[in-house]
Design a protein around this motif. Structure first.
Motif, PDB file in Angstrom:
ATOM      1  N   THR A  50       0.862  -1.172   0.000  1.00  0.00           N
ATOM      2  CA  THR A  50       0.000   0.000   0.000  1.00  0.00           C
ATOM      3  C   THR A  50       0.901   1.225   0.000  1.00  0.00           C
ATOM      4  O   THR A  50       1.770   1.363   0.856  1.00  0.00           O
ATOM      5  N   LEU A  51       0.711   2.078  -0.980  1.00  0.00           N
ATOM      6  CA  LEU A  51       1.589   3.237  -1.133  1.00  0.00           C
ATOM      7  C   LEU A  51       1.014   4.455  -0.428  1.00  0.00           C
ATOM      8  O   LEU A  51      -0.174   4.732  -0.521  1.00  0.00           O
ATOM      9  N   ASP A  52       1.897   5.158   0.265  1.00  0.00           N
ATOM     10  CA  ASP A  52       1.523   6.421   0.901  1.00  0.00           C
ATOM     11  C   ASP A  52       2.093   7.616   0.150  1.00  0.00           C
ATOM     12  O   ASP A  52       1.809   8.754   0.479  1.00  0.00           O
ATOM     13  N   SER A  53       2.936   7.322  -0.840  1.00  0.00           N
ATOM     14  CA  SER A  53       3.553   8.380  -1.643  1.00  0.00           C
ATOM     15  C   SER A  53       3.756   7.824  -3.054  1.00  0.00           C
ATOM     16  O   SER A  53       3.580   6.632  -3.279  1.00  0.00           O
ATOM     17  N   PRO A  54       4.163   8.664  -3.995  1.00  0.00           N
ATOM     18  CA  PRO A  54       4.376   8.174  -5.354  1.00  0.00           C
ATOM     19  C   PRO A  54       5.715   7.462  -5.542  1.00  0.00           C
ATOM     20  O   PRO A  54       6.099   7.162  -6.665  1.00  0.00           O
ATOM     21  N   HIS A  55       6.424   7.143  -4.471  1.00  0.00           N
ATOM     22  CA  HIS A  55       7.734   6.482  -4.560  1.00  0.00           C
ATOM     23  C   HIS A  55       7.621   5.055  -4.047  1.00  0.00           C
ATOM     24  O   HIS A  55       6.941   4.788  -3.061  1.00  0.00           O
ATOM     25  N   LEU A  56       8.315   4.133  -4.721  1.00  0.00           N
ATOM     26  CA  LEU A  56       8.281   2.735  -4.338  1.00  0.00           C
ATOM     27  C   LEU A  56       9.691   2.171  -4.405  1.00  0.00           C
ATOM     28  O   LEU A  56      10.386   2.341  -5.400  1.00  0.00           O
ATOM     29  N   VAL A  57      10.113   1.497  -3.344  1.00  0.00           N
ATOM     30  CA  VAL A  57      11.415   0.834  -3.309  1.00  0.00           C
ATOM     31  C   VAL A  57      11.157  -0.645  -3.084  1.00  0.00           C
ATOM     32  O   VAL A  57      10.432  -1.031  -2.164  1.00  0.00           O
TER      33      VAL A  57
END
Length: 78
Positions: free
Chosen positions: A9-16
């Protein structure tokens, strides 16, 4: 081919994403898709209910001949 599948679940537009060491120095394909929250991803999709004609239509249709030869082959796209 190796696959690394993760749900986050993303809280920002960045994914690692941490990948296994075996992915190092390899070409990879990355697909990112949103998941419909109304459908639980664990549940298999149920088959759609097959439609059937109303019972009052039973016995109302009669085949009067060869329906395939009633139209020329060019009209069928053959």
């Amino acid at each position: 081919m190796q696959i690394q599948r993760t749900f986050q679940t993303l809280d920002s537009p960045h994914l690692v994403i941490d990948l296994p060491e075996s992915f190092a120095h390899q070409r990879v394909e990355i697909l990112v898709m949103t998941i419909d929250d109304t459908q639980n991803e664990v549940e298999p999709k149920t088959a759609k209910k097959r439609r059937s004609p109303p019972p009052e239509f039973a016995g109302q249709v009669r085949e009067l001949g060869d329906v395939m030869s009633s139209v020329s082959d060019s009209d069928w796209g053959m």
